[in-house]
Every structure is written in C-alpha cells, then in structure tokens.
Design an enzyme around this catalytic site. Structure first.
Site, PDB file in Angstrom:
ATOM      1  CG  PHE A 168      -1.904   1.119   1.275  1.00 51.68           C
ATOM      2  CD1 PHE A 168      -3.227   0.910   0.913  1.00 51.68           C
ATOM      3  CD2 PHE A 168      -1.534   2.386   1.676  1.00 51.68           C
ATOM      4  CE1 PHE A 168      -4.156   1.953   0.946  1.00 51.68           C
ATOM      5  CE2 PHE A 168      -2.438   3.437   1.718  1.00 51.68           C
ATOM      6  CZ  PHE A 168      -3.753   3.213   1.352  1.00 51.68           C
ATOM      7  CB  CYS A 169       3.548   2.422   2.275  1.00 51.95           C
ATOM      8  SG  CYS A 169       2.549   2.652   3.769  1.00 51.95           S
ATOM      9  CB  VAL A 170       5.427   0.086  -2.367  1.00 52.79           C
ATOM     10  CG1 VAL A 170       6.056   0.101  -3.765  1.00 52.79           C
ATOM     11  CG2 VAL A 170       6.435  -0.443  -1.350  1.00 52.79           C
ATOM     12  CG  HIS A 226       4.982   7.180  -0.109  1.00 55.86           C
ATOM     13  ND1 HIS A 226       5.022   8.511   0.242  1.00 55.86           N
ATOM     14  CD2 HIS A 226       4.182   6.559   0.793  1.00 55.86           C
ATOM     15  CE1 HIS A 226       4.288   8.683   1.335  1.00 55.86           C
ATOM     16  NE2 HIS A 226       3.767   7.518   1.678  1.00 55.86           N
TER      17      HIS A 226
END
Length: 332
Positions: free
Chosen positions: A85-87, A90
């Site tokens: 999710f964060c990959v 960002h």
C-alpha cells in the site's frame, strides 16, 4: 471488515470533532488529499492520529531536504517492510514531484541513475550507509517504519479498487493530480499546535530543538502508552524480543513466537503475540490473531496496541539507522 479498513471503523470527515477534525483539515490542505486511508484508520485514537500526522508532516512534507529524495527514502523503507500500500502511494507521490523516471525505476526494483538517490535508497531499503546526515531523511525513515506497520495491520493492500494503482499510467496521472500540493513549500512546525497538551518523551539528539524532534517525542510517548493494554509481563516479553531482533523478517512459520510467549500465562499470550506480529511481521496479522486478544475492546484499543508495537520496533531501529549516516557531502 469489508472494504480497505481492517478491525476499525474510521471517523468520517463530517463526524470528526476536536483534534481529529483539525488534523483532517490540515491533512487536506498540506497533503492535497482530504480522505487519506492511512490517517482515517488511526482516527479512533485522536492522539495517535495527531502524533502520527505531525511526525509525517515535519519529516516528509516540510523541511529543507528535497521532497523527491525523501520520497525515495519513504519508498525504500516501505519496500524493506513489505508494505505494498505504501509503496504504491509513494510511487505516485514521487511522480507528483515531477521525477517520473525515478519513480518507475525505484518501483521496478532498479537502481536510480543519480548516485545520491541510489545511496539514499540503499540506506533506506538495504541498510547501507546514507549519503547525508540530515534529520529529514532519518525522520522520514522512522516515520515510515512506524506507518508501514500500522498500514500493513489495519489496511488492505490496495490503494485503489482492483489494484489500479499498480498501472504506470494510473500512478503518473495520480501524481499529476497531486503535483500542486506536493511541490508547495510548507512552513515547518505547523503541525505542532495539533499535538499541544499531549505527553512527550525527550527529543532525539539528531533533531533536538526542531519541530521534527518535537513531533517524534510526542509520537513516542503517545504510542508507547498503548503498552498499558498489556500486562507488565507481556510488555516485557515484547520489549525484550524486539530488542534482540536483528532487523530481518521472521521465518514464515510462526514457531519464532513460541519461545518468547512460553513464559506468559494463557491470558497474556494473545496480546503479546499480536503486538509481536505488528512489530516484526505486520503483514501476517490475521483476523484470528486480533479476535483472540480483542474480545469486546473498542476500536481505539486496537489502534493503541498496534501503535505500541509499531513504535517499539521503530525505536529499536532508530540507533541502527542513525549509526549508518556518516556525512559524505550529500545535498540539501
């Protein structure tokens, strides 16, 4: 729970009051997104929400270091922590800085052509030496070690329906939509009024006397308070196990938990087990793990326990990350 949220029901923007409403308002202004799932999932515990936002804002969004370089750090840490999710989020935000090629090279597992960005990525993702001791890079890394754990445990993997965020075209389009907000220069310290009145630990030496140092001091105190949901014996097991951790991912078998939990009573084991999973392998938290501890506890307690686990791991990593930041003439 259906949808992208697991284990908690977020406070909606229209229902938010007090500290939560003020965080939502600043988040919409400064991040350019009014309904960020990462922060909505923390909303049952307003102090955790505010402290996490302050830490993220004062490290990633504000400060003298270039935003694209800090997004490389955020991506590297998120890759190391296996937080898709964060990959995805960002990668899109790195597109928003205008550095489209860099975003896709990093997302694809490649090495940036710029030696500075390559060294930052290697430090954040692989533990190599960093090219610059600037507090903003270390603060961003620590913010994402905390946030990745909360996200992996409390959100599903998909930023958009059907995994659309994994399309290069969608990421690029999302970046263009967010470009105005991402490229604005924000004043440092604007998040600190949102954490006024909350407890704080001593500021870290690497950011003492700065808004980033103040934000991290509050996040530590607020998140560590979640340990009160465990017995003293369970807290000690979590602290000792994380202190002895070598920073790598535990084996896929759950047998690594057997030793630490063996000394605890049957009643203490579910909470300690859940905290250790969030700290060291949050992507392996299951419905059964949460149900075994939760009982009739409210959403707020879930956020607080997870925050305790996440900050325990983050503070264990802090000296290791700081120690690999010798000055090598980086840029600002």
């Amino acid at each position: 729970m259906a949808g992208r949220f697991r284990y908690v029901t977020p406070v909606g923007a229209r229902d938010a009051t007090g500290r939560t409403a003020r965080v939502y308002a600043q988040l919409a202004d400064d991040f350019g997104m009014a309904r960020m799932p990462v922060f909505r999932t923390l909303s049952p515990a307003p102090d955790v929400l505010a402290a996490t936002w302050a830490m993220l804002r004062e490290s990633l969004l504000a400060g003298r270091e270039p935003r694209n370089a800090k997004e490389v750090v955020a991506l590297g840490v998120s890759m190391a922590n296996r937080c898709p999710f964060c990959v995805d989020a960002h990668t899109t935000l790195l597109h928003a800085t205008g550095d489209h090629r860099l975003a896709e090279v990093v997302a694809g597992g490649g090495t940036p052509g710029d030696p500075f960005h390559a060294a930052l990525l290697a430090w954040a993702r692989d533990g190599g030496p960093a090219p610059d001791p600037a507090a903003g890079y270390l603060g961003t890394a620590l913010a994402f070690h905390f946030i990745n754990r909360m996200v992996s445990a409390l959100l599903t993997d998909d930023l958009l329906p059907a995994g659309l965020q994994r399309s290069r075209l969608v990421r690029s389009a999302g970046g263009r939509a967010l470009a105005g907000a991402v490229r604005r220069e924000l004043p440092v310290g604007a998040s600190l009024p949102l954490v006024e009145g909350l407890p704080a630990r001593p500021e870290p030496a690497w950011a003492a006397g700065t808004p980033l140092g103040a934000a991290y001091a509050v996040l530590r105190a607020v998140a560590e308070a979640g340990g009160e949901l465990l017995s003293g014996a369970a807290r000690a097991v979590v602290a000792d196990t994380v202190a002895a951790w070598d920073g790598t991912h535990p084996p896929m078998s759950g047998a690594w938990l057997d030793g630490p939990l063996a000394s605890l009573s049957a009643g203490d084991r579910p909470g300690a087990r859940l905290a250790l999973l969030v700290a060291l392998a949050p992507y392996r938290v299951t419905d059964a793990d949460v149900a075994a501890w939760r009982g009739d506890r409210p959403d707020e307690d879930v956020v607080r326990l997870f925050a305790f686990a996440a900050i325990t791991a983050t503070t264990a990593l802090e000296p290791r990350l700081a120690a690999t930041m010798p000055y090598a003439g980086g840029r600002s």
